[in-house]
Design a protein around this motif. Structure first.
Motif, PDB file in Angstrom:
ATOM      1  N   HIS A 160      -3.048   6.344  -0.298  1.00 31.50           N
ATOM      2  CA  HIS A 160      -2.428   5.348  -1.559  1.00 31.50           C
ATOM      3  C   HIS A 160      -1.175   5.894  -1.728  1.00 31.50           C
ATOM      4  CE1 HIS A 160      -6.458   3.510  -3.025  1.00 31.50           C
ATOM      5  NE2 HIS A 160      -6.156   3.267  -1.689  1.00 31.50           N
TER       6      HIS A 160
ATOM      7  N   HIS B 270       1.625   5.695  -4.670  1.00 30.17           N
ATOM      8  CA  HIS B 270       2.016   5.237  -6.091  1.00 30.17           C
ATOM      9  C   HIS B 270       3.585   5.370  -6.412  1.00 30.17           C
ATOM     10  CE1 HIS B 270      -2.491   5.840  -5.963  1.00 30.17           C
ATOM     11  NE2 HIS B 270      -2.405   4.892  -6.580  1.00 30.17           N
TER      12      HIS B 270
ATOM     13  N   HIS C 163       5.862  -0.987 -11.195  1.00 28.59           N
ATOM     14  CA  HIS C 163       4.764  -0.197 -10.496  1.00 28.59           C
ATOM     15  C   HIS C 163       4.289  -0.819  -9.130  1.00 28.59           C
ATOM     16  CE1 HIS C 163       5.159   1.892 -14.395  1.00 28.59           C
ATOM     17  NE2 HIS C 163       5.043   3.039 -13.597  1.00 28.59           N
TER      18      HIS C 163
ATOM     19  N   THR D  15       1.588  -0.113  -5.844  1.00 27.68           N
ATOM     20  CA  THR D  15       0.670   0.812  -5.083  1.00 27.68           C
ATOM     21  C   THR D  15       0.675   0.289  -3.551  1.00 27.68           C
ATOM     22  OG1 THR D  15      -0.986   1.256  -7.092  1.00 27.68           O
ATOM     23  CG2 THR D  15      -1.778   1.544  -4.854  1.00 27.68           C
TER      24      THR D  15
ATOM     25  N   ASP E 253       6.043   8.298  -6.780  1.00 26.21           N
ATOM     26  CA  ASP E 253       5.450   9.229  -7.482  1.00 26.21           C
ATOM     27  C   ASP E 253       4.430  10.040  -7.038  1.00 26.21           C
ATOM     28  OD1 ASP E 253       7.018   7.994  -9.623  1.00 26.21           O
ATOM     29  OD2 ASP E 253       5.195   6.579 -10.062  1.00 26.21           O
TER      30      ASP E 253
END
Length: 122
Positions: A83, A85, A62, A64, A116
């Motif tokens: 941001h 993600h 994952h 950011t 995402d």
């Protein structure tokens, strides 16, 4: 795709990529205008280094990513930031890699981010 977001990533400002599964978190930087949006869910980022986040991916991929531009109006005036993600992996061959290598001869790999969500912050 949000047109304002597209304006922000075209600006020549820093982009920060963070993985949080290390202690402390790993943080690397690039330039936002180096990033290439393939479609609404795929972002390509050229990589010369980024070894710290690459080493995190076997545990948790994952990421950011933060981007911003003072030139693009935000929610409360001058300046806009986002941001991003998603999940990432590195590629060292293939169509996307070849296209990015033609633009950036200094890369060793590309970070491919599956988006995402994208959130406007300012």
């Amino acid at each position: 795709m949000d047109p304002k977001f597209l304006e922000v990533i075209k600006d020549t400002t820093p982009a920060t990529i963070v993985t949080v599964n290390a202690n402390p978190a790993h943080v690397v930087n690039t330039w936002s205008h180096y990033m290439q949006l393939v479609d609404d869910h795929t972002l390509l980022i050229p990589s010369a280094g980024m070894h710290s986040i690459e080493n995190d991916f076997p545990t948790d991929n994952h990421v950011t990513i933060t981007v911003g531009s003072y030139k693009v109006p935000g929610t409360t005036g001058t300046g806009c930031g986002y941001h991003i993600h998603g999940t990432g992996h590195f590629e060292t061959e293939g169509t996307h890699y070849d296209e990015m290598k033609a633009k950036f001869d200094w890369i060793r790999a590309i970070l491919v981010v599956t988006i995402d969500d994208i959130q406007q912050k300012i």
